[in-house]
Design a protein around this motif. Structure first.
Motif, PDB file in Angstrom:
ATOM      1  N   UNK A 158     -22.448  11.060  -1.904  1.00  5.99           N
ATOM      2  CA  UNK A 158     -23.529  11.002  -2.893  1.00  5.99           C
ATOM      3  C   UNK A 158     -23.018  10.277  -4.143  1.00  5.99           C
ATOM      4  N   UNK A 159     -22.969   8.941  -4.097  1.00  8.21           N
ATOM      5  CA  UNK A 159     -22.388   8.159  -5.191  1.00  8.21           C
ATOM      6  C   UNK A 159     -23.032   8.457  -6.551  1.00  8.21           C
ATOM      7  N   UNK A 160     -22.231   8.224  -7.587  1.00 12.20           N
ATOM      8  CA  UNK A 160     -22.707   8.505  -8.940  1.00 12.20           C
ATOM      9  C   UNK A 160     -23.134   7.269  -9.707  1.00 12.20           C
ATOM     10  N   UNK A 161     -23.072   6.099  -9.100  1.00  9.40           N
ATOM     11  CA  UNK A 161     -23.457   4.873  -9.795  1.00  9.40           C
ATOM     12  C   UNK A 161     -23.828   3.808  -8.773  1.00  9.40           C
ATOM     13  N   UNK A 162     -24.407   2.726  -9.260  1.00  4.96           N
ATOM     14  CA  UNK A 162     -24.756   1.624  -8.382  1.00  4.96           C
ATOM     15  C   UNK A 162     -26.078   1.816  -7.668  1.00  4.96           C
ATOM     16  N   UNK A 163     -26.350   0.930  -6.706  1.00  4.78           N
ATOM     17  CA  UNK A 163     -27.628   0.922  -5.992  1.00  4.78           C
ATOM     18  C   UNK A 163     -27.816   2.161  -5.130  1.00  4.78           C
ATOM     19  N   UNK A 164     -26.740   2.840  -4.784  1.00  6.80           N
ATOM     20  CA  UNK A 164     -26.822   4.014  -3.896  1.00  6.80           C
ATOM     21  C   UNK A 164     -26.636   5.318  -4.659  1.00  6.80           C
ATOM     22  N   UNK A 165     -26.831   5.282  -5.968  1.00  6.18           N
ATOM     23  CA  UNK A 165     -26.621   6.459  -6.808  1.00  6.18           C
ATOM     24  C   UNK A 165     -27.441   7.643  -6.302  1.00  6.18           C
ATOM     25  N   UNK A 166     -26.766   8.778  -6.158  1.00  7.16           N
ATOM     26  CA  UNK A 166     -27.431  10.010  -5.766  1.00  7.16           C
ATOM     27  C   UNK A 166     -27.340  10.314  -4.284  1.00  7.16           C
ATOM     28  N   UNK A 167     -27.287   9.300  -3.446  1.00 10.82           N
ATOM     29  CA  UNK A 167     -27.200   9.545  -2.011  1.00 10.82           C
ATOM     30  C   UNK A 167     -27.352   8.266  -1.220  1.00 10.82           C
ATOM     31  N   UNK A 168     -26.743   8.226  -0.054  1.00 13.86           N
ATOM     32  CA  UNK A 168     -26.791   7.036   0.772  1.00 13.86           C
ATOM     33  C   UNK A 168     -28.131   6.942   1.493  1.00 13.86           C
ATOM     34  N   UNK A 169     -28.649   5.721   1.626  1.00 12.06           N
ATOM     35  CA  UNK A 169     -29.876   5.527   2.380  1.00 12.06           C
ATOM     36  C   UNK A 169     -29.646   5.903   3.838  1.00 12.06           C
ATOM     37  N   UNK A 170     -30.718   6.342   4.518  1.00 16.96           N
ATOM     38  CA  UNK A 170     -30.583   6.914   5.862  1.00 16.96           C
ATOM     39  C   UNK A 170     -29.852   5.991   6.831  1.00 16.96           C
ATOM     40  N   UNK A 171     -30.272   4.711   6.898  1.00 17.62           N
ATOM     41  CA  UNK A 171     -29.645   3.790   7.835  1.00 17.62           C
ATOM     42  C   UNK A 171     -28.181   3.567   7.481  1.00 17.62           C
ATOM     43  N   UNK A 172     -27.906   3.437   6.179  1.00 19.58           N
ATOM     44  CA  UNK A 172     -26.528   3.256   5.704  1.00 19.58           C
ATOM     45  C   UNK A 172     -25.685   4.463   6.107  1.00 19.58           C
ATOM     46  N   UNK A 173     -26.193   5.668   5.805  1.00 18.24           N
ATOM     47  CA  UNK A 173     -25.411   6.875   6.089  1.00 18.24           C
ATOM     48  C   UNK A 173     -25.225   7.079   7.585  1.00 18.24           C
ATOM     49  N   UNK A 174     -26.249   6.781   8.379  1.00 16.40           N
ATOM     50  CA  UNK A 174     -26.141   6.971   9.826  1.00 16.40           C
ATOM     51  C   UNK A 174     -25.025   6.099  10.406  1.00 16.40           C
ATOM     52  N   UNK A 175     -24.954   4.839   9.967  1.00 17.15           N
ATOM     53  CA  UNK A 175     -23.951   3.924  10.506  1.00 17.15           C
ATOM     54  C   UNK A 175     -22.549   4.304  10.042  1.00 17.15           C
ATOM     55  N   UNK A 176     -22.426   4.722   8.780  1.00 11.97           N
ATOM     56  CA  UNK A 176     -21.116   5.146   8.279  1.00 11.97           C
ATOM     57  C   UNK A 176     -20.691   6.447   8.950  1.00 11.97           C
ATOM     58  N   UNK A 177     -21.658   7.341   9.184  1.00  5.06           N
ATOM     59  CA  UNK A 177     -21.343   8.626   9.817  1.00  5.06           C
ATOM     60  C   UNK A 177     -20.723   8.432  11.196  1.00  5.06           C
ATOM     61  N   UNK A 178     -21.177   7.414  11.919  1.00  7.07           N
ATOM     62  CA  UNK A 178     -20.658   7.173  13.267  1.00  7.07           C
ATOM     63  C   UNK A 178     -19.155   6.940  13.247  1.00  7.07           C
ATOM     64  N   UNK A 179     -18.699   6.099  12.310  1.00 11.25           N
ATOM     65  CA  UNK A 179     -17.267   5.803  12.272  1.00 11.25           C
ATOM     66  C   UNK A 179     -16.477   6.944  11.635  1.00 11.25           C
ATOM     67  N   UNK A 180     -17.072   7.626  10.650  1.00 10.78           N
ATOM     68  CA  UNK A 180     -16.381   8.756  10.020  1.00 10.78           C
ATOM     69  C   UNK A 180     -16.167   9.864  11.042  1.00 10.78           C
ATOM     70  N   UNK A 181     -17.198  10.179  11.810  1.00  9.60           N
ATOM     71  CA  UNK A 181     -17.107  11.271  12.777  1.00  9.60           C
ATOM     72  C   UNK A 181     -16.233  10.906  13.974  1.00  9.60           C
ATOM     73  N   UNK A 182     -15.999   9.607  14.179  1.00  5.44           N
ATOM     74  CA  UNK A 182     -15.202   9.153  15.316  1.00  5.44           C
ATOM     75  C   UNK A 182     -13.752   8.876  14.920  1.00  5.44           C
ATOM     76  N   UNK A 183     -13.368   9.261  13.717  1.00  4.66           N
ATOM     77  CA  UNK A 183     -12.020   8.986  13.232  1.00  4.66           C
ATOM     78  C   UNK A 183     -11.412  10.230  12.612  1.00  4.66           C
ATOM     79  N   UNK A 184     -10.184  10.543  12.995  1.00  2.00           N
ATOM     80  CA  UNK A 184      -9.499  11.704  12.421  1.00  2.00           C
ATOM     81  C   UNK A 184      -9.139  11.484  10.958  1.00  2.00           C
TER      82      UNK A 184
END
Length: 312
Positions: A62-88
């Motif tokens: 939930x970034x505090x500045x910039x275009x994504x301030x407050x929370x990641x957009x759904x498509x952005x978060x979904x794609x990042x979540x895939x790699x985060x959840x697939x990496x130790x």
């Protein structure tokens, strides 16, 4: 993981992390990356390189500045979540304000928490206790709102202190003084009850979408002074032709000439890291790579310096 460099997810910050992913992993450094641009491709390339090198990183959910301030957009978060959840080695980290405001739903497990602005510690603590949640690590941005009195509410688990050693000014104002104290946290973080520490490299905590025309060009290099209890300092190399924004390449050449002379001086305290050697090569070839690339090299030098300081 003792050292946690803090990057905002702008173009050259992400490039710096990606190109230095092997060094970061080998040194045991764990960067914190706060997405600020709705550019999922650049973020994925950066995180993929960290994963490929067996490295670690925290991504601010939930970034505090910039275009994504407050929370990641759904498509952005979904794609990042895939790699985060697939990496130790990759993990989310949540800004404390989200817990306080109720925009982050806590579960009964361990979550990394970022304390970066004014927040109600007792309220956050009560919400966590009711959910059975544990915070580990607690990452504190060192401000007047998150001092020792605030931090004592979060004593469990690993604690990391991030301190901004870069004093943001107009580039021309770095002419005097041209050397400033940067940090001693690499020596004192354990004395402050922390298991790790970090900084905002040679960019600083203050966020801006983009600068206007550069009236002056400044190059910033950190170094350790053994004669000052191994404290870290930063030296600024600034152009002289600073009355108009014309000729940025010429301004860069002026600043780079000062850097080359200082580094090649027999009593120089600035180590010849790979980044510094590239600066010297740019000087000798008379090449101007663009100001974004200059910022990237400056950050790379700081990472290489920290690797040398902490690991020899």
């Amino acid at each position: 993981m003792s050292y946690h460099p803090y990057f905002r997810g702008k173009q050259y910050e992400l490039i710096c992390v990606k190109e230095n992913a092997e060094l970061l992993a080998r040194s045991g450094f764990c960067p914190i990356i706060e997405p600020v641009k709705n550019d999922v491709g650049s973020m994925l390339r950066c995180l993929s390189e960290i994963k490929a090198n067996g490295g670690q990183a925290f991504v601010v959910a939930n970034p505090g500045c910039g275009a994504l301030k407050g929370g990641l957009e759904n498509e952005f978060k979904d794609k990042i979540s895939e790699i985060v959840e697939d990496s130790e080695g990759l993990s989310w980290i949540y800004r404390a304000q989200g817990v306080e405001e109720g925009s982050i739903e806590l579960s009964a497990d361990r979550s990394a928490l970022l304390h970066d602005r004014s927040a109600d510690a007792s309220k956050i603590r009560a919400i966590a206790d009711s959910a059975g949640a544990k915070f580990d690590p607690n990452v504190f941005i060192d401000t007047k709102d998150s001092g020792p009195l605030y931090r004592r509410n979060f004593r469990a688990g690993n604690r990391i202190l991030i301190r901004d050693g870069f004093r943001k000014k107009k580039n021309s104002e770095y002419l005097d003084p041209d050397v400033e104290h940067f940090s001693d946290l690499h020596i004192t973080f354990e004395d402050e009850g922390m298991q790790g520490f970090g900084d905002f490299l040679t960019v600083g905590d203050e966020y801006s979408e983009g600068g206007g025309p550069a009236y002056a060009v400044a190059i910033h290099l950190t170094f350790v002074d053994e004669e000052s209890d191994s404290s870290m300092f930063i030296r600024h190399f600034v152009s002289d032709s600073n009355l108009t924004p014309a000729d940025p390449a010429g301004k860069f050449s002026e600043a780079l000439g000062k850097l080359a002379a200082a580094v090649r001086h027999k009593n120089s305290k600035i180590p010849k890291t790979k980044a510094v050697l590239e600066f010297l090569d740019l000087h000798d070839r008379g090449h101007y790579p663009g100001l974004g690339y200059v910022k990237k090299l400056s950050m790379q030098h700081h990472i290489e310096l920290m690797a040398s300081v902490l690991h020899g």
